[in-house]
Design a protein around this motif. Structure first.
Motif, mmCIF file in Angstrom:
data_model
loop_
_atom_site.group_PDB
_atom_site.id
_atom_site.type_symbol
_atom_site.label_atom_id
_atom_site.label_comp_id
_atom_site.label_asym_id
_atom_site.label_seq_id
_atom_site.Cartn_x
_atom_site.Cartn_y
_atom_site.Cartn_z
ATOM 1 N N ALA A 142 94.805 56.472 68.469
ATOM 2 C CA ALA A 142 93.942 56.274 67.300
ATOM 3 C C ALA A 142 94.157 57.352 66.249
ATOM 4 N N GLY A 143 94.521 58.541 66.689
ATOM 5 C CA GLY A 143 94.682 59.637 65.756
ATOM 6 C C GLY A 143 93.359 60.231 65.298
ATOM 7 N N ASN A 144 92.285 59.845 65.958
ATOM 8 C CA ASN A 144 90.961 60.333 65.577
ATOM 9 C C ASN A 144 90.191 60.686 66.847
ATOM 10 N N LYS A 145 90.214 61.959 67.183
ATOM 11 C CA LYS A 145 89.570 62.416 68.413
ATOM 12 C C LYS A 145 88.055 62.287 68.346
ATOM 13 N N ALA A 146 87.482 62.474 67.167
ATOM 14 C CA ALA A 146 86.029 62.407 67.020
ATOM 15 C C ALA A 146 85.513 60.992 67.274
ATOM 16 N N ALA A 147 86.232 59.990 66.798
ATOM 17 C CA ALA A 147 85.806 58.602 67.006
ATOM 18 C C ALA A 147 85.865 58.237 68.484
ATOM 19 N N PRO A 151 83.463 66.184 70.788
ATOM 20 C CA PRO A 151 84.838 66.142 70.268
ATOM 21 C C PRO A 151 85.699 67.320 70.709
ATOM 22 N N ALA A 186 92.797 58.755 72.135
ATOM 23 C CA ALA A 186 92.696 59.692 71.006
ATOM 24 C C ALA A 186 94.052 59.852 70.315
ATOM 25 N N HIS A 215 89.478 67.350 72.338
ATOM 26 C CA HIS A 215 90.549 68.211 71.819
ATOM 27 C C HIS A 215 91.148 69.074 72.944
ATOM 28 N N ARG A 225 82.945 59.861 70.232
ATOM 29 C CA ARG A 225 81.689 59.109 70.027
ATOM 30 C C ARG A 225 81.644 57.877 70.903
#
Length: 103
Positions: free
Chosen positions: A21-26, A35, A18, A39, A29
């Motif tokens: 990537a800088g995108n916790k939601a991705a 998500p 996370a 976090h 998934r």
């Protein structure tokens, strides 16, 4: 729905992905988790609340390994494209009326 317990190693792996990537939601998934959980784990990781786990012992892919995997996947994709082209040529020769449906 039954609660799952995740190992500290799994949590750290998810957190590292996370953060990279800088995108916790991705990432959430990808692992089929909420998500908000990613976090919370990230916050705990940054606060040092994961205990005495040796973070360096957790395997991660470096740039060289990712590059090698990427090249291997490109090769496989090329082989599949070639296989599809060969099969379409065979189909065209044996059943030209079916070729219209493929396009």
């Amino acid at each position: 729905m039954k609660r799952q317990r995740h190992s500290v190693e799994f949590k750290i792996q998810v957190v590292k992905e996370a953060l990279e990537a800088g995108n916790k939601a991705a990432v959430a998934r990808r692992y089929d988790i909420h998500p908000n959980l990613v976090h919370r784990w990230t916050k705990e990781y940054q606060d040092g609340k994961f205990g005495d786990v040796d973070i360096t012992a957790i395997p991660t892919l470096d740039a060289k390994a990712l590059s090698q995997e990427n090249e291997q996947l490109k090769k496989l994709l090329g082989e599949k494209d070639l296989e599809i082209a060969i099969l379409r040529d065979l189909l065209k020769k044996k059943n030209p009326h079916l070729l219209k449906k493929l396009k």
